[in-house]
Motif scaffolding. Structure first.
Motif, short mmCIF file in Angstrom:
data_model
loop_
_atom_site.label_atom_id
_atom_site.label_comp_id
_atom_site.label_asym_id
_atom_site.label_seq_id
_atom_site.Cartn_x
_atom_site.Cartn_y
_atom_site.Cartn_z
N GLU A 1 0.81 -1.22 0.00
CA GLU A 1 0.00 0.00 0.00
C GLU A 1 0.84 1.27 0.00
OE1 GLU A 1 1.07 -0.61 4.18
OE2 GLU A 1 0.44 -1.97 2.59
N LYS A 2 2.11 1.19 0.38
CA LYS A 2 2.98 2.38 0.39
C LYS A 2 3.23 2.91 -1.01
CE LYS A 2 5.26 0.80 4.58
NZ LYS A 2 4.79 -0.58 4.61
N LEU A 3 2.93 2.11 -2.03
CA LEU A 3 3.14 2.55 -3.41
C LEU A 3 2.04 3.47 -3.93
CD1 LEU A 3 4.45 -0.71 -5.10
CD2 LEU A 3 5.74 1.31 -4.45
N ILE A 4 0.91 3.52 -3.22
CA ILE A 4 -0.17 4.40 -3.68
C ILE A 4 0.36 5.84 -3.66
CG2 ILE A 4 -2.51 5.27 -3.22
CD1 ILE A 4 -2.50 2.37 -4.18
N PHE A 5 0.36 6.45 -4.81
CA PHE A 5 0.86 7.79 -5.09
C PHE A 5 2.37 7.91 -5.08
CE2 PHE A 5 -3.57 8.84 -4.02
CZ PHE A 5 -3.92 9.29 -5.28
N ALA A 6 3.10 6.77 -5.02
CA ALA A 6 4.53 6.81 -5.28
C ALA A 6 4.72 6.92 -6.79
CB ALA A 6 5.20 5.54 -4.75
N ASN A 7 5.87 7.41 -7.21
CA ASN A 7 6.13 7.51 -8.63
C ASN A 7 6.40 6.13 -9.22
OD1 ASN A 7 8.09 7.97 -11.11
ND2 ASN A 7 6.81 9.80 -10.84
N PHE B 1 -2.50 1.34 -12.52
CA PHE B 1 -3.21 2.51 -13.02
C PHE B 1 -2.44 3.74 -12.56
CE2 PHE B 1 -6.21 -0.89 -12.67
CZ PHE B 1 -7.03 -0.76 -13.77
N LEU B 2 -2.10 4.63 -13.49
CA LEU B 2 -1.24 5.78 -13.18
C LEU B 2 -1.96 7.10 -13.37
CD1 LEU B 2 1.99 4.62 -15.07
CD2 LEU B 2 1.26 4.05 -12.75
N THR B 3 -1.47 8.12 -12.67
CA THR B 3 -1.95 9.49 -12.88
C THR B 3 -1.20 10.07 -14.08
OG1 THR B 3 -0.27 10.51 -11.48
CG2 THR B 3 -2.29 9.76 -10.39
N GLU B 4 -1.56 11.29 -14.47
CA GLU B 4 -0.86 11.96 -15.56
C GLU B 4 0.60 12.19 -15.22
OE1 GLU B 4 -2.83 15.51 -16.84
OE2 GLU B 4 -4.72 14.46 -17.19
N ASN B 5 0.92 12.33 -13.93
CA ASN B 5 2.30 12.57 -13.49
C ASN B 5 3.08 11.27 -13.29
OD1 ASN B 5 1.77 15.32 -13.41
ND2 ASN B 5 1.12 15.24 -11.28
N GLN B 6 2.51 10.14 -13.71
CA GLN B 6 3.15 8.83 -13.57
C GLN B 6 3.25 8.37 -12.12
OE1 GLN B 6 4.33 6.78 -16.48
NE2 GLN B 6 2.65 8.12 -17.03
N ASP B 7 2.33 8.85 -11.28
CA ASP B 7 2.22 8.32 -9.92
C ASP B 7 1.22 7.17 -9.95
OD1 ASP B 7 3.96 10.21 -8.88
OD2 ASP B 7 2.36 11.61 -8.38
N ILE B 8 1.39 6.21 -9.04
CA ILE B 8 0.51 5.04 -9.00
C ILE B 8 -0.76 5.41 -8.25
CG2 ILE B 8 0.27 2.67 -8.16
CD1 ILE B 8 3.38 2.50 -8.37
N LYS B 9 -1.91 5.33 -8.92
CA LYS B 9 -3.15 5.63 -8.21
C LYS B 9 -3.83 4.38 -7.68
CE LYS B 9 -5.93 6.51 -12.25
NZ LYS B 9 -6.71 7.39 -13.04
N SER B 10 -3.60 3.22 -8.31
CA SER B 10 -4.07 1.94 -7.79
C SER B 10 -3.37 0.83 -8.55
CB SER B 10 -5.59 1.80 -7.91
OG SER B 10 -5.98 1.76 -9.26
#
Length: 195
Positions: free
Chosen positions: A12-18, A69-78
């Motif tokens: 879970e620590k990867l949520i919003f990690a790059n 699944f990534l955000t536009e900034n390449q952060d992990i959203k899920s």
């Protein structure tokens, strides 16, 4: 030469990690042609299957494959991953040691049958008593649930919760009486609902 990587374990620590902190040669961008592959989450951005590098892990169990699944900034959203286990009891003992008891369980028919529980077909006072009397599963029964969920994994007070949902899939459709499982594990942030 030792492999250098910021993460070797998916959790879970990867949520919003790059995404760049975990990406290696075994990750590939998902294309529309992949949507027929049931191992890949629909419309995910990247798919992982260990091939050239040592496998990533979750709770020290090697990951079969994973979708991100990534955000536009390449952060992990899920993300979701799969594990193969000959017997899932040890895995769920590690889950409880790491995260505590689950928040919600969704029992399988196999679990009800093992406990001699026949679910009522319609709502009544007697049906409510039967449902209220269903025991919360023990750790060695978590593998017999359809789904087990851990909520509110953050220690700080924040707007959103992180949830881990685990889906138990008997291997080769042998049924829940077989101890072998493929676990589908989803990690995501759940936004709070406005009142």
């Amino acid at each position: 030469m030792a492999r250098t990587m910021n993460y070797s374990q998916l959790d879970e620590k990867l949520i919003f990690a790059n995404f760049g902190t975990i990406k290696n040669l075994d990750f590939r961008k998902v294309t529309s042609g992949d949507y027929d592959n049931w191992d890949i989450e629909y419309e995910s951005d990247y798919f992982y299957k260990p091939n050239t590098e040592p496998p990533l892990t979750f709770l020290e169990y090697p990951v079969l494959d994973a979708s991100f699944f990534l955000t536009e900034n390449q952060d992990i959203k899920s993300f979701g991953l799969r594990l193969y286990l000959d017997n899932a009891d040890g895995f769920y003992e590690k889950m409880v040691a790491q995260y505590g008891e689950p928040s919600i369980v969704n029992q399988s028919n196999y679990y009800f049958q093992k406990h001699g529980i026949e679910l009522p077909l319609e709502e009544s006072e007697e049906a409510k008593k039967i449902i209220a009397s269903i025991p919360f599963p023990l750790v060695n029964e978590y593998k017999d649930m359809q789904k087990v969920s851990w909520y509110d994994l953050r220690n700080d007070i924040s707007k959103n919760e992180i949830v881990i949902r685990i889906y138990n899939c008997p291997v080769d459709h042998l049924g829940f009486d077989s101890p072998r499982r493929i676990l589908r594990i989803l990690f995501e942030e759940v936004e709070e609902m406005d009142d």
